[in-house]
Motif scaffolding. Structure first.
Motif, mmCIF file in Angstrom:
data_model
loop_
_atom_site.group_PDB
_atom_site.id
_atom_site.type_symbol
_atom_site.label_atom_id
_atom_site.label_comp_id
_atom_site.label_asym_id
_atom_site.label_seq_id
_atom_site.Cartn_x
_atom_site.Cartn_y
_atom_site.Cartn_z
ATOM 1 N N VAL A 1 39.469 14.728 29.194
ATOM 2 C CA VAL A 1 40.294 13.489 30.336
ATOM 3 C C VAL A 1 41.840 13.379 30.338
ATOM 4 C CG1 VAL A 1 40.187 11.146 30.590
ATOM 5 C CG2 VAL A 1 38.444 12.192 29.674
ATOM 6 N N PHE A 2 42.604 13.475 29.033
ATOM 7 C CA PHE A 2 43.861 13.216 29.458
ATOM 8 C C PHE A 2 44.745 14.651 30.315
ATOM 9 C CE2 PHE A 2 48.281 14.066 27.609
ATOM 10 C CZ PHE A 2 49.253 12.852 27.633
ATOM 11 N N ILE A 3 44.235 16.095 29.561
ATOM 12 C CA ILE A 3 45.086 17.051 30.461
ATOM 13 C C ILE A 3 44.630 17.034 31.688
ATOM 14 C CG2 ILE A 3 44.341 19.295 30.070
ATOM 15 C CD1 ILE A 3 43.858 19.633 27.173
ATOM 16 N N ASP A 4 43.109 16.836 32.374
ATOM 17 C CA ASP A 4 42.968 16.798 33.633
ATOM 18 C C ASP A 4 43.856 15.406 34.280
ATOM 19 O OD1 ASP A 4 40.939 18.105 33.071
ATOM 20 O OD2 ASP A 4 39.659 16.518 32.873
ATOM 21 N N GLU B 1 49.372 23.222 37.449
ATOM 22 C CA GLU B 1 47.196 24.411 37.290
ATOM 23 C C GLU B 1 47.121 24.262 35.770
ATOM 24 O OE1 GLU B 1 48.084 28.102 38.283
ATOM 25 O OE2 GLU B 1 48.528 27.655 41.217
ATOM 26 N N LYS B 2 47.926 24.569 34.909
ATOM 27 C CA LYS B 2 48.186 24.652 33.368
ATOM 28 C C LYS B 2 48.532 23.907 32.491
ATOM 29 C CE LYS B 2 45.653 29.403 33.659
ATOM 30 N NZ LYS B 2 45.432 30.483 32.618
ATOM 31 N N VAL B 3 47.964 23.488 31.725
ATOM 32 C CA VAL B 3 49.359 22.467 30.558
ATOM 33 C C VAL B 3 49.002 24.340 29.143
ATOM 34 C CG1 VAL B 3 48.592 20.709 31.269
ATOM 35 C CG2 VAL B 3 48.043 21.636 29.143
ATOM 36 N N SER B 4 50.670 23.793 27.855
ATOM 37 C CA SER B 4 50.845 24.327 26.949
ATOM 38 C C SER B 4 50.229 23.391 25.459
ATOM 39 C CB SER B 4 52.090 25.408 26.799
ATOM 40 O OG SER B 4 52.196 26.204 27.505
ATOM 41 N N LEU B 5 49.810 23.809 24.986
ATOM 42 C CA LEU B 5 49.640 22.601 23.493
ATOM 43 C C LEU B 5 49.620 23.084 22.623
ATOM 44 C CD1 LEU B 5 45.105 22.256 24.196
ATOM 45 C CD2 LEU B 5 47.073 20.457 25.390
ATOM 46 N N VAL B 6 50.366 22.594 22.112
ATOM 47 C CA VAL B 6 50.798 22.242 20.408
ATOM 48 C C VAL B 6 50.605 21.294 19.985
ATOM 49 C CG1 VAL B 6 53.413 22.535 18.795
ATOM 50 C CG2 VAL B 6 53.449 23.044 21.398
ATOM 51 N N GLY B 7 49.934 21.736 18.441
ATOM 52 C CA GLY B 7 48.628 20.474 17.448
ATOM 53 C C GLY B 7 49.517 20.503 15.921
#
Length: 285
Positions: free
Chosen positions: A111-114, A123-129
């Motif tokens: 939901v957050f990314i949307d 168009e996209k995100v990158s994730l750092v976790g």
């Protein structure tokens, strides 16, 4: 040198100041407000991705970590590099941050990314976790169709194959044996759990996502430290920090504040594909 100076400065600041971007938090969209107080540099509603940094970066904290604590150093460093940065809290229960069922947390991430994509037009995100935050998004990628919306997944000591070190979770909070009863996500991160068996069955790295995993030989929470690694392929880079910085003593918790680890993060974000550790290290010499 400029990057090292920025990271050193922000690391100094977070020791003495509460990490709060008040202007961003007060004027951000509803989805940002619901997530709590962001780290400095994150959730600024006026930030727009540009040609040099077209992909927003979403920071995903680990178990028992809030976004403001976990990313108080990396978030402003990413902002200084020109990225639009977003962060969230997830899986909050009476046991603490990020302790709820990982399947539910992955839905919160979806939901957050949307919302980030709608807000920015990207168009996209990158994730750092960090820790669970590097592993949990893989559920989103694999089972919630997230692989179409993510460019990079960069995990700092991700719990990809779980941990044999039950005591490591207790070391994060100082609590005792009752911790696993209260923390669903902790139980799910134990080696051999039903959750991890399901997650790692078949393709571990679905889609065209680039996967970078950075770990440390001194990890006392994700045990053994090689549990962080995913199956080798062209889209996967498994990096042990001490192979490139042999004198770095950083362990599980503080890798999220480690300038050496950041070099691999920035490399993965700046180029197509996962991080190239040789290229990342050569860039600072």
């Amino acid at each position: 040198m400029k990057r090292l100076f920025v990271m050193a400065l922000t690391s100094f600041l977070v020791l003495f100041f509460i990490p709060m971007d008040k202007s961003g938090a007060e004027s951000s969209g509803d989805f940002m407000l619901k997530e709590g107080v962001p780290p400095v540099g994150a959730n600024n509603p006026s930030c727009q991705p540009d040609e040099s940094h077209p992909t927003p970066v979403v920071l995903v904290p680990g178990t028992f970590e809030s976004m403001s604590e976990n990313w108080s150093s990396l978030s402003p460093a990413l902002k200084a590099e020109g990225y639009c940065v977003y962060a969230l809290n997830y899986g909050v229960t009476t046991a603490g941050y990020s302790t709820g069922p990982i399947e539910d947390s992955a839905m919160e991430l979806k939901v957050f990314i949307d919302n980030v994509l709608e807000h920015t037009g990207a168009e996209k995100v990158s994730l750092v976790g960090h820790s669970q935050g590097g592993m949990m998004p893989r559920y989103y990628l694999k089972f919630l169709d997230g692989k179409k919306k993510v460019d990079d997944l960069i995990g700092l000591v991700p719990s990809n194959h779980g941990t044999d070190g039950v005591g490591g979770f207790s070391s994060l909070t100082g609590t005792g044996a009752g911790l696993l009863t209260e923390c669903t996500a902790c139980r799910q991160q134990l080696t051999g759990s039903e959750f991890l068996t399901n997650l790692n069955q078949g393709d571990e790295t679905p889609g065209d996502v680039s996967y970078t995993n950075v770990t440390t030989i001194y990890d006392e929470v994700v045990v053994p430290y090689t549990s962080a690694f995913l199956e080798e392929s062209k889209q996967v880079s498994n990096i042990t920090l001490q192979d490139y910085f042999p004198n770095d003593p950083v362990e599980h918790q503080f890798i999220a504040f480690d300038p050496n680890a950041y070099e691999f993060v920035f490399d993965a974000l700046a180029y197509e594909g996962p991080a190239d550790p040789v290229r990342a290290v050569s860039s600072i010499r």
